[in-house]
Design a protein around this motif. Sequence first.
Motif, PDB file in Angstrom:
ATOM      1  N   TYR A  91       1.016  -1.391   0.080  1.00  0.00           N
ATOM      2  CA  TYR A  91       0.053  -0.147  -0.099  1.00  0.00           C
ATOM      3  C   TYR A  91       0.873   1.316  -0.151  1.00  0.00           C
ATOM      4  O   TYR A  91       0.345   2.247  -0.575  1.00  0.00           O
ATOM      5  CB  TYR A  91      -0.831  -0.094   1.205  1.00  0.00           C
ATOM      6  CG  TYR A  91      -1.855  -0.871   1.091  1.00  0.00           C
ATOM      7  CD1 TYR A  91      -3.002  -0.343   0.447  1.00  0.00           C
ATOM      8  CD2 TYR A  91      -2.204  -2.133   1.607  1.00  0.00           C
ATOM      9  CE1 TYR A  91      -4.455  -1.266   0.421  1.00  0.00           C
ATOM     10  CE2 TYR A  91      -3.182  -3.061   1.699  1.00  0.00           C
ATOM     11  CZ  TYR A  91      -4.434  -2.571   0.961  1.00  0.00           C
ATOM     12  OH  TYR A  91      -5.560  -3.346   0.658  1.00  0.00           O
ATOM     13  N   ASN A  93       3.723   2.945  -1.527  1.00  0.00           N
ATOM     14  CA  ASN A  93       3.853   4.074  -2.779  1.00  0.00           C
ATOM     15  C   ASN A  93       2.668   4.487  -3.199  1.00  0.00           C
ATOM     16  O   ASN A  93       2.383   5.527  -3.526  1.00  0.00           O
ATOM     17  CB  ASN A  93       4.758   3.418  -3.698  1.00  0.00           C
ATOM     18  CG  ASN A  93       6.008   3.249  -3.206  1.00  0.00           C
ATOM     19  OD1 ASN A  93       6.540   3.790  -2.264  1.00  0.00           O
ATOM     20  ND2 ASN A  93       6.867   2.332  -3.797  1.00  0.00           N
ATOM     21  N   ALA A  94       1.432   3.501  -3.347  1.00  0.00           N
ATOM     22  CA  ALA A  94       0.271   3.772  -3.931  1.00  0.00           C
ATOM     23  C   ALA A  94      -0.636   4.967  -3.135  1.00  0.00           C
ATOM     24  O   ALA A  94      -1.120   5.618  -3.712  1.00  0.00           O
ATOM     25  CB  ALA A  94      -0.616   2.608  -4.159  1.00  0.00           C
ATOM     26  N   SER A  97       1.545   8.363  -3.025  1.00  0.00           N
ATOM     27  CA  SER A  97       1.651   9.031  -4.492  1.00  0.00           C
ATOM     28  C   SER A  97       0.212   9.375  -4.855  1.00  0.00           C
ATOM     29  O   SER A  97      -0.099  10.222  -5.806  1.00  0.00           O
ATOM     30  CB  SER A  97       2.001   8.001  -5.602  1.00  0.00           C
ATOM     31  OG  SER A  97       1.205   7.029  -5.652  1.00  0.00           O
ATOM     32  N   GLY A  98      -0.899   9.036  -4.060  1.00  0.00           N
ATOM     33  CA  GLY A  98      -1.966   9.545  -4.672  1.00  0.00           C
ATOM     34  C   GLY A  98      -2.937   8.642  -5.649  1.00  0.00           C
ATOM     35  O   GLY A  98      -3.864   8.855  -5.846  1.00  0.00           O
ATOM     36  N   TYR A  99      -2.183   7.542  -5.870  1.00  0.00           N
ATOM     37  CA  TYR A  99      -2.875   6.722  -6.647  1.00  0.00           C
ATOM     38  C   TYR A  99      -4.060   5.959  -6.404  1.00  0.00           C
ATOM     39  O   TYR A  99      -5.032   5.553  -6.946  1.00  0.00           O
ATOM     40  CB  TYR A  99      -1.689   5.318  -7.040  1.00  0.00           C
ATOM     41  CG  TYR A  99      -2.498   4.521  -8.071  1.00  0.00           C
ATOM     42  CD1 TYR A  99      -2.200   4.891  -9.436  1.00  0.00           C
ATOM     43  CD2 TYR A  99      -2.527   3.200  -7.761  1.00  0.00           C
ATOM     44  CE1 TYR A  99      -2.709   3.992 -10.532  1.00  0.00           C
ATOM     45  CE2 TYR A  99      -3.075   2.467  -8.763  1.00  0.00           C
ATOM     46  CZ  TYR A  99      -3.055   2.863 -10.129  1.00  0.00           C
ATOM     47  OH  TYR A  99      -3.474   1.731 -11.073  1.00  0.00           O
ATOM     48  N   LEU A 100      -4.052   5.545  -4.853  1.00  0.00           N
ATOM     49  CA  LEU A 100      -5.371   5.208  -4.273  1.00  0.00           C
ATOM     50  C   LEU A 100      -6.124   6.139  -3.406  1.00  0.00           C
ATOM     51  O   LEU A 100      -5.365   6.996  -2.900  1.00  0.00           O
ATOM     52  CB  LEU A 100      -4.880   4.099  -3.165  1.00  0.00           C
ATOM     53  CG  LEU A 100      -4.132   2.719  -3.700  1.00  0.00           C
ATOM     54  CD1 LEU A 100      -3.956   1.661  -2.560  1.00  0.00           C
ATOM     55  CD2 LEU A 100      -5.166   2.090  -4.834  1.00  0.00           C
ATOM     56  N   ASP A 101      -7.280   5.836  -3.553  1.00  0.00           N
ATOM     57  CA  ASP A 101      -8.166   6.870  -2.461  1.00  0.00           C
ATOM     58  C   ASP A 101      -7.999   6.504  -1.182  1.00  0.00           C
ATOM     59  O   ASP A 101      -8.389   5.263  -0.767  1.00  0.00           O
ATOM     60  CB  ASP A 101      -9.505   6.775  -3.049  1.00  0.00           C
ATOM     61  CG  ASP A 101     -10.492   7.889  -2.205  1.00  0.00           C
ATOM     62  OD1 ASP A 101     -10.094   8.406  -1.516  1.00  0.00           O
ATOM     63  OD2 ASP A 101     -11.871   7.712  -2.520  1.00  0.00           O
TER      64      ASP A 101
END
Length: 137
Positions: A91, A93-94, A97-101
């Motif tokens: 979880y 990096n995601a 970086s804002g890739y996941l909400d």
Amino acid sequence: MLYGVESVDYRRLDVDHVTNIDELPANEWSTVHWGQPNCQAASTWVNADGTEVGYTGPTDVITSEAYGFTYTPKIELRPTVNSCLEIVRKYNNALLSGYLDPEEALPLFRSELHAAGIDKVIADKQYQLERWKAKNS
């Protein structure tokens, strides 16, 4: 060795301030642009025009009571720690970086950590910290 070698790469103005050497070498470089992860412990850099660069915040910071403590998981908890680290890697990096909400991902992240045994790891770490503080205070 944050700024290089004293008298070669920089010169010391006083105990808390440093600046460039008087004559820059032919292959001139600058330490001003380097990332300085430990800037609070560094001397303040003084440019030729007298401006100061670097950490200028409070110097009377309070040292954490856990400064110097290192957690070593018990042998039986090492598989649990490794499982939790894998979840963090999944979880980290995601999320950063804002890739996941975060509204959706954080509950899943926490749920997976709890299922993997993070509470046992936290309890063990807290126990070791309390013992370390009693011995080192």
